[in-house]
Write a protein that holds these residues in place. Structure first.
Motif, PDB file in Angstrom:
ATOM      1  N   VAL A  38       0.835  -1.203   0.000  1.00  0.00           N
ATOM      2  CA  VAL A  38       0.000   0.000   0.000  1.00  0.00           C
ATOM      3  C   VAL A  38       0.873   1.258   0.000  1.00  0.00           C
ATOM      4  CG1 VAL A  38      -1.538   1.394   1.459  1.00  0.00           C
ATOM      5  CG2 VAL A  38      -2.066  -1.009   1.009  1.00  0.00           C
ATOM      6  N   GLU A  39       1.929   1.266   0.818  1.00  0.00           N
ATOM      7  CA  GLU A  39       2.800   2.439   0.884  1.00  0.00           C
ATOM      8  C   GLU A  39       3.534   2.661  -0.448  1.00  0.00           C
ATOM      9  OE1 GLU A  39       4.901   1.182   4.501  1.00  0.00           O
ATOM     10  OE2 GLU A  39       4.139   3.014   5.441  1.00  0.00           O
ATOM     11  N   LEU A  40       3.933   1.574  -1.087  1.00  0.00           N
ATOM     12  CA  LEU A  40       4.600   1.708  -2.392  1.00  0.00           C
ATOM     13  C   LEU A  40       3.628   2.209  -3.452  1.00  0.00           C
ATOM     14  CD1 LEU A  40       6.748  -1.562  -2.361  1.00  0.00           C
ATOM     15  CD2 LEU A  40       7.594   0.790  -2.174  1.00  0.00           C
ATOM     16  N   LEU A  41       2.396   1.723  -3.417  1.00  0.00           N
ATOM     17  CA  LEU A  41       1.394   2.196  -4.373  1.00  0.00           C
ATOM     18  C   LEU A  41       1.086   3.678  -4.156  1.00  0.00           C
ATOM     19  CD1 LEU A  41      -1.075  -0.832  -4.412  1.00  0.00           C
ATOM     20  CD2 LEU A  41       0.332  -0.036  -6.317  1.00  0.00           C
ATOM     21  N   ALA A  42       1.014   4.082  -2.900  1.00  0.00           N
ATOM     22  CA  ALA A  42       0.774   5.502  -2.608  1.00  0.00           C
ATOM     23  C   ALA A  42       1.921   6.358  -3.118  1.00  0.00           C
ATOM     24  CB  ALA A  42       0.584   5.703  -1.103  1.00  0.00           C
ATOM     25  N   GLU A  43       3.143   5.844  -3.008  1.00  0.00           N
ATOM     26  CA  GLU A  43       4.306   6.568  -3.537  1.00  0.00           C
ATOM     27  C   GLU A  43       4.220   6.669  -5.056  1.00  0.00           C
ATOM     28  OE1 GLU A  43       7.829   8.703  -3.540  1.00  0.00           O
ATOM     29  OE2 GLU A  43       6.547   8.126  -1.844  1.00  0.00           O
ATOM     30  N   ALA A  44       3.781   5.582  -5.711  1.00  0.00           N
ATOM     31  CA  ALA A  44       3.617   5.612  -7.168  1.00  0.00           C
ATOM     32  C   ALA A  44       2.546   6.620  -7.583  1.00  0.00           C
ATOM     33  CB  ALA A  44       3.252   4.216  -7.676  1.00  0.00           C
ATOM     34  N   GLN A  45       1.512   6.737  -6.758  1.00  0.00           N
ATOM     35  CA  GLN A  45       0.473   7.724  -7.037  1.00  0.00           C
ATOM     36  C   GLN A  45       1.029   9.141  -6.944  1.00  0.00           C
ATOM     37  OE1 GLN A  45      -2.410   7.364  -8.225  1.00  0.00           O
ATOM     38  NE2 GLN A  45      -3.999   8.653  -7.325  1.00  0.00           N
ATOM     39  N   LEU A  46       1.936   9.371  -5.999  1.00  0.00           N
ATOM     40  CA  LEU A  46       2.581  10.682  -5.889  1.00  0.00           C
ATOM     41  C   LEU A  46       3.457  10.967  -7.109  1.00  0.00           C
ATOM     42  CD1 LEU A  46       3.624  10.829  -2.111  1.00  0.00           C
ATOM     43  CD2 LEU A  46       1.847  12.166  -3.254  1.00  0.00           C
ATOM     44  N   VAL A  47       4.129   9.935  -7.603  1.00  0.00           N
ATOM     45  CA  VAL A  47       4.946  10.104  -8.815  1.00  0.00           C
ATOM     46  C   VAL A  47       4.060  10.575  -9.960  1.00  0.00           C
ATOM     47  CG1 VAL A  47       6.272   8.858 -10.564  1.00  0.00           C
ATOM     48  CG2 VAL A  47       6.691   8.422  -8.138  1.00  0.00           C
ATOM     49  N   ALA A  48       2.914   9.929 -10.121  1.00  0.00           N
ATOM     50  CA  ALA A  48       1.992  10.317 -11.188  1.00  0.00           C
ATOM     51  C   ALA A  48       1.442  11.720 -10.961  1.00  0.00           C
ATOM     52  CB  ALA A  48       0.844   9.305 -11.271  1.00  0.00           C
ATOM     53  N   ALA A  49       1.169  12.066  -9.693  1.00  0.00           N
ATOM     54  CA  ALA A  49       0.626  13.386  -9.383  1.00  0.00           C
ATOM     55  C   ALA A  49       1.636  14.485  -9.686  1.00  0.00           C
ATOM     56  CB  ALA A  49       0.202  13.446  -7.919  1.00  0.00           C
ATOM     57  N   ASP A  50       2.928  14.227  -9.356  1.00  0.00           N
ATOM     58  CA  ASP A  50       3.967  15.215  -9.650  1.00  0.00           C
ATOM     59  C   ASP A  50       4.110  15.417 -11.154  1.00  0.00           C
ATOM     60  OD1 ASP A  50       4.423  15.524  -6.975  1.00  0.00           O
ATOM     61  OD2 ASP A  50       6.137  14.143  -6.906  1.00  0.00           O
ATOM     62  N   TRP A  51       4.039  14.327 -11.888  1.00  0.00           N
ATOM     63  CA  TRP A  51       4.109  14.407 -13.344  1.00  0.00           C
ATOM     64  C   TRP A  51       2.912  15.196 -13.887  1.00  0.00           C
ATOM     65  CZ3 TRP A  51       3.991   9.357 -16.792  1.00  0.00           C
ATOM     66  CH2 TRP A  51       3.948   9.716 -18.132  1.00  0.00           C
ATOM     67  N   ALA A  52       1.715  14.884 -13.382  1.00  0.00           N
ATOM     68  CA  ALA A  52       0.507  15.553 -13.860  1.00  0.00           C
ATOM     69  C   ALA A  52       0.541  17.046 -13.570  1.00  0.00           C
ATOM     70  CB  ALA A  52      -0.733  14.926 -13.223  1.00  0.00           C
ATOM     71  N   ALA A  53       1.188  17.430 -12.470  1.00  0.00           N
ATOM     72  CA  ALA A  53       1.249  18.849 -12.101  1.00  0.00           C
ATOM     73  C   ALA A  53       2.045  19.670 -13.097  1.00  0.00           C
ATOM     74  CB  ALA A  53       1.857  18.993 -10.705  1.00  0.00           C
ATOM     75  N   GLU A  54       2.928  19.001 -13.859  1.00  0.00           N
ATOM     76  CA  GLU A  54       3.751  19.708 -14.835  1.00  0.00           C
ATOM     77  C   GLU A  54       3.110  19.770 -16.218  1.00  0.00           C
ATOM     78  OE1 GLU A  54       6.375  21.333 -13.924  1.00  0.00           O
ATOM     79  OE2 GLU A  54       6.133  20.565 -11.879  1.00  0.00           O
TER      80      GLU A  54
END
Length: 471
Positions: A38-54
């Protein structure tokens, strides 16, 4: 019991005593790994969110592609659907960001991934973070002590206490999503699914079950004449269908059972066949040989706080109507159901702890049985959720050994666990307020608390002891 049987049971208990700690350890390790995932998936979601923010803010659809891409990458590595991964990414983000106590309990092996999923799903109706934290605190202790299936109705009820929107408002919106659809399966089979109000769904399942049991009772010798008539009716239906060039009713199709042979269908099969009959004809015509099927109607049991019946003004989340052991229902549905109810049970509860103190009617009859049904709700063996109406009322201390027929010595047990209690080394004793303490053959102890104590309690942090029932 022979000496050989006793010796075999003792050997089995000794071996299980060695295996059980390892099984518990492995289960905790599975939970720990689930929390890590779960923690790794949440980290992957943050990776996608940072990408989407750009991404270009003017390209509204472009922001979705980073999440799809990350999900696709993980899905390919896991060999699962990227849609499944994207859903799990969102769930993991919520669990890590908003339910840290639940995540900690999962990592410690105190709850399973199923428990965590139920808490997150139930809490989805709560908008404010501080209220979600209160909700989490109110259910986590219960989650650590009970099975996930028992946690689900309690979590849904508790979530309503903290939700800012009412069940009535959400139900009105959700009704717009009701529908029926078909999903094709392998081997010329398909699955019919429907989204309908909970009361309707459980009513449908209840009636199908009762119809199917009536067919099985007739088949298994409860009424020999009914069995003969059933076979005759099947033969007539088969002949008529063949003459018309139509398949048989009941979902059998052309390769179904021989209409002149024995009916060996399981309860699930009969239930599915009657489901098809009811949809293809007004009555279960392929099963008319089982007398009285047309007179069987659905039964649902609901708990309705009296203030909910007065009018539309009551919006207190502590005054929710509940479908027995399942989920909250809207007040309008509760009022419609109670308007024609053949009888009402008045449930008297402790004003703080919520323990059931008594059950009566304006015309009292079988008060003790009704009290036990409301107190227990289901089989009282740890983790079992067979409804009380399908259970035996068992003397905790056998009546033959001097056990009294009182609420303090009675509890509902399904047939499976009733026979387990009498034919194995499992033992049980009652504490106050209907609390049962089970002891396994290996000496482990498991406490089972009445669901009603949790469901009716307005203050989950109260530690007052419930008072005994007046029976």
């Amino acid at each position: 019991m022979s000496s050989r049987a006793i010796a075999a049971r003792e050997r089995a208990d000794a071996r299980l005593a060695v295996l059980l700690p390892e099984l518990v350890r492995v289960r905790r390790e599975v939970a720990r790994l689930a929390a890590a995932e779960v923690e790794l998936l949440a980290e992957a979601q943050l990776v996608a969110a940072d990408w989407a923010a750009e991404e270009d803010p003017d390209a509204t659809s472009a922001a979705e592609f980073p999440f799809r891409s990350v999900a696709a990458e993980i899905g390919a590595a896991w060999r699962v659907s990227d849609r499944t991964v994207q859903r799990r990414l969102g769930e993991a983000s919520v669990l890590v960001g908003e339910y840290d106590q639940t995540l900690g309990a999962l990592a410690a092996g105190e709850i399973s991934a199923a428990h965590a999923r139920i808490i997150v799903t139930a809490g989805a109706v709560i908008d404010r973070p501080e209220l979600r934290a209160e909700f989490e605190g109110s259910v986590l202790a219960y989650a650590k002590a009970e099975s996930a299936s028992r946690l689900a109705p309690i979590a849904r009820r508790r979530a309503e206490w903290f939700a800012e929107s009412t069940i009535d408002d959400r139900h009105r919106r959700a009704r717009a999503g009701r529908r029926v659809w078909v999903s094709d399966l392998d081997d010329a089979m398909s699955e019919v699914r429907a989204i309908v109000p909970s009361v309707i769904a459980h009513g449908i399942h209840d009636r199908l079950t009762r119809l199917a049991r009536r067919v099985q009772d007739a088949r298994d010798g409860g009424d020999a004449d009914a069995v003969d008539v059933t076979d005759t009716a099947r033969a007539a239906d088969a002949t008529a269908a063949a003459d018309a060039g139509e398949p048989l009713l009941g979902g059998w199709g052309q390769d179904g059972p021989d209409v002149a042979g024995a009916d060996t269908r399981s309860l699930d099969e009969v239930r599915a066949d009657i489901f098809a009959d009811l949809l293809l004809a007004a009555d279960p015509v392929a099963h008319t040989g089982s007398s009285g099927l047309g007179a069987i109607h659905a039964t649902v049991q609901i708990t309705v706080p009296v203030l909910s019946l007065i009018g539309d003004d009551v919006a207190d989340p502590f005054e929710l109507a509940m479908l027995e052991g399942r989920c909250p229902i809207d007040a309008q549905t509760a009022r419609v159901l109670t308007a024609d109810a053949p009888g009402w049970d008045r449930v008297l509860t402790h004003p703080i702890s919520g323990a059931v103190l008594g059950v009566d009617r304006y015309r009292p009859s079988e008060e003790l049985r009704r009290h036990l049904r409301v107190r227990d709700r289901h089989c009282r063996f740890p983790g079992c959720r067979i409804p009380a109406r399908r259970c035996d009322t068992d003397h905790t201390l056998d009546h033959a050994a001097g056990g009294e027929t009182t609420a303090q010595n009675l509890a509902h047990l399904c047939r499976r666990h009733h026979t387990l209690k009498h034919h194995t080394a499992w033992t049980v004793r009652q504490h106050g307020g209907g609390v049962l303490e089970w002891t396994s053959p290996t000496g482990r102890r498991y406490t089972d608390t009445p669901t009603s104590t949790i469901a009716f309690a307005p203050d989950p942090e109260c530690e007052l002891q419930p008072e005994p029932a007046p029976f």
